[in-house]
Design a protein around this motif. Structure first.
Motif, short mmCIF file in Angstrom:
data_model
loop_
_atom_site.label_atom_id
_atom_site.label_comp_id
_atom_site.label_asym_id
_atom_site.label_seq_id
_atom_site.Cartn_x
_atom_site.Cartn_y
_atom_site.Cartn_z
N TRP A 47 28.47 -5.28 19.53
CA TRP A 47 29.33 -4.34 18.79
C TRP A 47 30.76 -4.88 18.69
O TRP A 47 31.42 -4.75 17.66
CB TRP A 47 29.33 -2.98 19.48
N ALA A 48 31.26 -5.48 19.77
CA ALA A 48 32.62 -6.01 19.75
C ALA A 48 32.74 -7.15 18.75
O ALA A 48 33.71 -7.22 17.98
CB ALA A 48 33.01 -6.49 21.16
N ALA A 49 31.76 -8.06 18.74
CA ALA A 49 31.80 -9.19 17.80
C ALA A 49 31.70 -8.70 16.36
O ALA A 49 32.38 -9.22 15.46
CB ALA A 49 30.66 -10.16 18.11
N ALA A 50 30.86 -7.69 16.12
CA ALA A 50 30.74 -7.13 14.78
C ALA A 50 32.06 -6.50 14.34
O ALA A 50 32.50 -6.65 13.20
CB ALA A 50 29.63 -6.07 14.76
N SER A 51 32.73 -5.81 15.27
CA SER A 51 34.00 -5.16 14.96
C SER A 51 35.08 -6.18 14.66
O SER A 51 35.85 -6.03 13.70
CB SER A 51 34.42 -4.27 16.13
N VAL A 52 35.17 -7.23 15.47
CA VAL A 52 36.20 -8.26 15.25
C VAL A 52 35.99 -8.92 13.89
O VAL A 52 36.95 -9.13 13.13
CB VAL A 52 36.15 -9.31 16.38
N THR A 53 34.74 -9.23 13.56
CA THR A 53 34.45 -9.86 12.27
C THR A 53 34.82 -8.91 11.13
O THR A 53 35.40 -9.34 10.13
CB THR A 53 32.96 -10.24 12.18
N ARG A 54 34.51 -7.63 11.29
CA ARG A 54 34.88 -6.65 10.27
C ARG A 54 36.39 -6.56 10.09
O ARG A 54 36.89 -6.54 8.96
CB ARG A 54 34.32 -5.28 10.68
N THR A 55 37.12 -6.56 11.20
CA THR A 55 38.58 -6.47 11.13
C THR A 55 39.16 -7.67 10.39
O THR A 55 40.04 -7.51 9.51
CB THR A 55 39.19 -6.40 12.54
N VAL A 56 38.69 -8.85 10.71
CA VAL A 56 39.19 -10.07 10.07
C VAL A 56 38.88 -10.07 8.58
O VAL A 56 39.76 -10.34 7.74
CB VAL A 56 38.60 -11.32 10.75
N LEU A 57 37.64 -9.76 8.22
CA LEU A 57 37.26 -9.76 6.79
C LEU A 57 37.98 -8.67 6.02
O LEU A 57 38.38 -8.86 4.86
CB LEU A 57 35.75 -9.59 6.65
N THR A 58 38.17 -7.52 6.64
CA THR A 58 38.88 -6.43 5.99
C THR A 58 40.32 -6.84 5.68
O THR A 58 40.85 -6.56 4.60
CB THR A 58 38.89 -5.16 6.87
N GLU A 59 40.94 -7.52 6.62
CA GLU A 59 42.32 -7.97 6.42
C GLU A 59 42.40 -9.02 5.30
O GLU A 59 43.33 -9.01 4.48
CB GLU A 59 42.87 -8.54 7.72
N ILE A 60 41.42 -9.92 5.26
CA ILE A 60 41.40 -10.93 4.19
C ILE A 60 41.22 -10.27 2.84
O ILE A 60 41.92 -10.60 1.87
CB ILE A 60 40.27 -11.95 4.46
N ILE A 61 40.27 -9.33 2.76
CA ILE A 61 40.03 -8.64 1.49
C ILE A 61 41.25 -7.85 1.07
O ILE A 61 41.62 -7.80 -0.11
CB ILE A 61 38.79 -7.73 1.60
N GLU A 248 40.55 -2.58 17.99
CA GLU A 248 39.42 -1.98 17.28
C GLU A 248 38.09 -2.35 17.92
O GLU A 248 37.15 -1.55 17.91
CB GLU A 248 39.46 -2.39 15.81
N ALA A 249 38.00 -3.54 18.51
CA ALA A 249 36.77 -3.91 19.21
C ALA A 249 36.57 -3.03 20.43
O ALA A 249 35.44 -2.60 20.72
CB ALA A 249 36.82 -5.38 19.61
N CYS A 250 37.65 -2.76 21.16
CA CYS A 250 37.54 -1.88 22.31
C CYS A 250 37.17 -0.46 21.89
O CYS A 250 36.34 0.19 22.53
CB CYS A 250 38.87 -1.86 23.08
N GLU A 251 37.74 0.00 20.80
CA GLU A 251 37.39 1.33 20.29
C GLU A 251 35.94 1.39 19.86
O GLU A 251 35.24 2.38 20.12
CB GLU A 251 38.31 1.69 19.11
N ALA A 252 35.45 0.35 19.22
CA ALA A 252 34.07 0.33 18.74
C ALA A 252 33.09 0.38 19.91
O ALA A 252 32.09 1.11 19.86
CB ALA A 252 33.81 -0.93 17.90
N THR A 253 33.36 -0.38 20.96
CA THR A 253 32.43 -0.38 22.10
C THR A 253 32.53 0.91 22.89
O THR A 253 31.54 1.36 23.46
CB THR A 253 32.71 -1.58 23.01
N THR A 254 33.72 1.52 22.92
CA THR A 254 33.86 2.80 23.60
C THR A 254 33.06 3.88 22.89
O THR A 254 32.38 4.68 23.51
CB THR A 254 35.35 3.22 23.68
#
Length: 260
Positions: A47-61, A248-254
Motif C-alpha cells: 500500500w505504501a509503495a502504491a501510494s508513493v507512486t500515485r503521489t509522484v505521478l499525480t504531481e507530474i500530471i 500520504e504513504a503513512c496515511e494510506a497504510t494507516t
C-alpha cells in the motif's frame, strides 16, 4: 445556502486526491517487486509503495496540466511533460525511461568514450527478461484514472511516457527497499529528516516512523512499510514532493490497517 470554509491553497494537486484509493493496486506493486526481489512484500509495504507512486505521478500530471492550461488545452502532449520537469526538478524521476522514450531525446546528453568518440545509443533489446520498460503497459489503467481525476486526457505518446516513468520509478523503489532490508537500514544515505526549513513539521506518526529507519528493525526476508519509506527518501531527494509522498504513504497504510 451554507457557506463553505475556505480551503488552504497548495502548489500541488488538489488535496482531495490524497484521500483517494491509489489506482496502482497492491497486486500490481507485488508483481513489480517479484521482478526485482524474492523477498516477501507485506501488505502495508504494498500500500505504501502504491501510494508513493500515485503521489509522484499525480504531481507530474499536475505539472503537465498546468503547462497545457497555459495554452488553453486539456489534452496533454509530451511537450507538457518536458515543461513540467523543466519547471520543477523534483519531477525528474524514472530516469531509465528517458533513454527509451523519443520524448526525452537530446535531454540525456551525448556520451563520449576515453578517446572522445561518440558512444552510439543502445538499441532496444528484445530480451525476455522482465524489466521496468517491458512492463510499463501494466500502469496504463492507473495513469488514465489519474488523468481523469485532474480533468484532462493525454495523447497516446504522453500516456506511454507516464506508464514508463511509473514503471521505472516503482521498480527503482523496489530495488532500494530490498537494499534497505539487506543492509539493515539506510546505511549509504545517512539519517533522514523530512522537515524543511520554514515549513510546518509533519504529523508525529511520520517523525516516529522515520526515526528508526537508519537502524532497521524486522527480519531480513520481508519488505515492510518503513523500508518503502526509506526507499522513498532515496528516490526523492528532498523537497515538497518527498515530504508529501511520505505523509500520504503513512496515511494510506494507516487507513488500510483501520479498514482491515
Amino acid at each position: 445556502m451554507t457557506t463553505q470554509p475556505a480551503r488552504p491553497e497548495r502548489s500541488g494537486p488538489q488535496t482531495a486526491l490524497i484521500m483517494d484509493v491509489s489506482p496502482f493496486k497492491p497486486s500490481l506493486v507485488k508483481a513489480v517487486f517479484r521482478d526485482v526481489t524474492s523477498m516477501h512484500v507485506s501488505r502495508s509495504a504494498a500500500w505504501a509503495a502504491a501510494s508513493v507512486t500515485r503521489t509522484v505521478l499525480t504531481e507530474i500530471i499536475d505539472g503537465a496540466r498546468r503547462a497545457a492550461a497555459g495554452e488553453a488545452r486539456k489534452k496533454l502532449i509530451p511537450g507538457d511533460l518536458l515543461t513540467a520537469i523543466d519547471r520543477n526538478v523534483e519531477l525528474e524521476v524514472g530516469h531509465k525511461w528517458y533513454d527509451h522514450s523519443p520524448t526525452f531525446q537530446g535531454m540525456t546528453g551525448v556520451l563520449y568514450d576515453a578517446e572522445g568518440v561518440i558512444v552510439p545509443s543502445r538499441k532496444r533489446s528484445r530480451s525476455r527478461k522482465p524489466s521496468a520498460v517491458v512492463g510499463a503497459h501494466r500502469f496504463e489503467a492507473g495513469v488514465k484514472e489519474l488523468l481523469r481525476s485532474q480533468g484532462v486526457t493525454a495523447v497516446p505518446a504522453m500516456v506511454r511516457d507516464l506508464d514508463g516513468i511509473a514503471s521505472v520509478f516503482l521498480t527503482d523503489l523496489a530495488r532500494d527497499a530490498a537494499m534497505v532490508v539487506r543492509e539493515g537500514g539506510v546505511k549509504r544515505f545517512g539519517t533522514v529528516t523530512p522537515v524543511m526549513s520554514g515549513q510546518p513539521a509533519p504529523p508525529p506518526f511520520l517523525k516516529d516512523s522515520l526515526r528508526a529507519l537508519p537502524t532497521r528493525r524486522g527480519d531480513g526476508r520481508t519488505i515492510c512499510r518503513d523500508d518503502i519509506l526509506a526507499a522513498t527518501t532515496i528516490q526523492l531527494f528532498g523537497g515538497n514532493l518527498r515530504q508529501r509522498a511520505l505523509i500520504e504513504a503513512c496515511e494510506a497504510t494507516t487507513r488500510d490497517t483501520s479498514a482491515g
